[in-house]
Design a protein around this motif. Sequence first.
Motif, PDB file in Angstrom:
ATOM      1  N   MET A   1       0.929  -1.192   0.005  1.00 50.10           N
ATOM      2  CA  MET A   1       0.011   0.180   0.011  1.00 50.10           C
ATOM      3  C   MET A   1       0.837   1.356  -0.060  1.00 50.10           C
ATOM      4  O   MET A   1       2.009   1.252   0.651  1.00 50.10           O
ATOM      5  N   ALA A   2       0.576   2.369  -0.763  1.00 49.42           N
ATOM      6  CA  ALA A   2       1.419   3.481  -0.818  1.00 49.42           C
ATOM      7  C   ALA A   2       0.120   4.547  -0.605  1.00 49.42           C
ATOM      8  O   ALA A   2      -1.043   4.422  -1.027  1.00 49.42           O
ATOM      9  N   VAL A   3       0.706   5.859  -0.225  1.00 49.44           N
ATOM     10  CA  VAL A   3      -0.195   6.955  -0.176  1.00 49.44           C
ATOM     11  C   VAL A   3       0.516   8.094  -0.524  1.00 49.44           C
ATOM     12  O   VAL A   3       1.730   8.173  -0.758  1.00 49.44           O
ATOM     13  N   GLU A   4      -0.492   8.712  -1.623  1.00 47.83           N
ATOM     14  CA  GLU A   4      -0.190  10.063  -2.299  1.00 47.83           C
ATOM     15  C   GLU A   4      -0.581  11.239  -1.710  1.00 47.83           C
ATOM     16  O   GLU A   4      -1.870  11.097  -1.359  1.00 47.83           O
ATOM     17  N   LYS A 322      -4.043  17.415   0.128  1.00 49.38           N
ATOM     18  CA  LYS A 322      -4.841  15.980   0.020  1.00 49.38           C
ATOM     19  C   LYS A 322      -4.152  14.887  -0.258  1.00 49.38           C
ATOM     20  O   LYS A 322      -3.394  14.780  -0.721  1.00 49.38           O
ATOM     21  N   THR A 323      -4.590  13.904   0.398  1.00 53.41           N
ATOM     22  CA  THR A 323      -4.204  12.712   0.472  1.00 53.41           C
ATOM     23  C   THR A 323      -5.184  11.355  -0.221  1.00 53.41           C
ATOM     24  O   THR A 323      -6.315  11.655  -0.209  1.00 53.41           O
ATOM     25  N   ARG A 324      -4.382  10.483  -0.722  1.00 50.65           N
ATOM     26  CA  ARG A 324      -5.238   9.214  -1.233  1.00 50.65           C
ATOM     27  C   ARG A 324      -4.431   8.014  -1.269  1.00 50.65           C
ATOM     28  O   ARG A 324      -3.208   7.863  -1.352  1.00 50.65           O
ATOM     29  N   ARG A 325      -5.134   7.019  -1.081  1.00 52.47           N
ATOM     30  CA  ARG A 325      -4.384   5.755  -1.128  1.00 52.47           C
ATOM     31  C   ARG A 325      -4.107   5.118  -2.402  1.00 52.47           C
ATOM     32  O   ARG A 325      -5.162   5.436  -3.305  1.00 52.47           O
ATOM     33  N   VAL A 326      -2.954   4.641  -3.027  1.00 62.59           N
ATOM     34  CA  VAL A 326      -2.614   4.321  -4.361  1.00 62.59           C
ATOM     35  C   VAL A 326      -2.387   2.793  -4.156  1.00 62.59           C
ATOM     36  O   VAL A 326      -1.833   2.295  -3.052  1.00 62.59           O
ATOM     37  N   ASN A 327      -2.328   2.010  -5.329  1.00 60.14           N
ATOM     38  CA  ASN A 327      -2.227   0.584  -5.413  1.00 60.14           C
ATOM     39  C   ASN A 327      -3.406  -0.168  -5.034  1.00 60.14           C
ATOM     40  O   ASN A 327      -3.891  -0.061  -3.955  1.00 60.14           O
TER      41      ASN A 327
END
Length: 327
Positions: A1-4, A322-327
């Motif tokens: 899991m990564a966060v952008e 702003k943040t969002r989870r990526v993958n």
Amino acid sequence: MAVEATAPGKAILFGEHSVVYRGPAVVLAIDRRARVVAEKRGDDRIFFDALDLGFSGYFEGETYVPVQGEIQQGRRLQALLVSTRCTMEHLDLKSGLNLTVRSRIPIAAGLGSSAAICVATVAAVGELLGGGLSMEEVCDLAFEGEKVVHGTPSGVDNNISTYGGILRYERGKGIDRFELDSNLPFVIGNSRRRRSTRRLVSRVRALRERTPEIVEQVIEAMVQVSKSGLAALKDVNLHRLGDLMNVNHGLLVSLGVSIAKLDLMVHASRVAGAYGAKLTGAGGGGCMIALSDISNLENVSRAIRRCRGDPYIVNISYEGVKTRRVN
Ligand code: MEV
């Protein structure tokens, strides 16, 4: 899991330099953003991939180990390292990290690129480690990184990058955020000369120490311009805003923070029909900002290009970090 996480750059409309001492700055978040992607690593290294800024590498303790680019460039990563470590300490959590940094905000140009990268880093790392940081915490932790780059910053850059929109920022009094109903684009002209905010702030401080009887009055005039400018902005009174931008540029020139190329672009923009134009940010290079009718934006941009500057038409961005989870 990564966060952008992404965060906007900024343009100061009124109050650069004076805000270091007193009074408000009026600042706009712009629609150019820095982006940081954070993911955990199996070891305890903090690895930075900032390849579009020309380097990548990691820290082992305090030692920077370059993978691409020069070892000296590791110094530029100090602010990110400090922001990252402060975030982990604040959350009482520790992890090795890969941090990928990309930015559409030109570096060392007065558009708040370092603050936007610090804010995005704190938000990405905080979210990745499950910390649920508040906006205020993101802003404060990013400020720790900002101090590494800028010495004694006022806090204006990390605040605008965190909250977005239009801010009245005053040291010790915090922020007042507001939005306009109408679209108000600006033209920014980049002189392509990099400069250091830290150096310019200390140059003004030294001038103030040498000639306090004059510089105090210049600062006082800047405080008044900021206050009147804020009212003109809220009324969307373009003629008055333009006049005040022109006066503000003159005051900044008197503090010795402009350069010939910025003056040239400021004057060329006015001749091309801008209501007003001034340098924005710390000066010494970096950028200027011009206010013009929407129908005249291209004309002002061409005038800036003729002075060998890079014009960007920017809009106010009402979106902060702003943040969002990526993958
Ligand atoms: C830099 O974006 C603005 C300055 O007023 C410095 C500061 O407020 O920290 C020159």
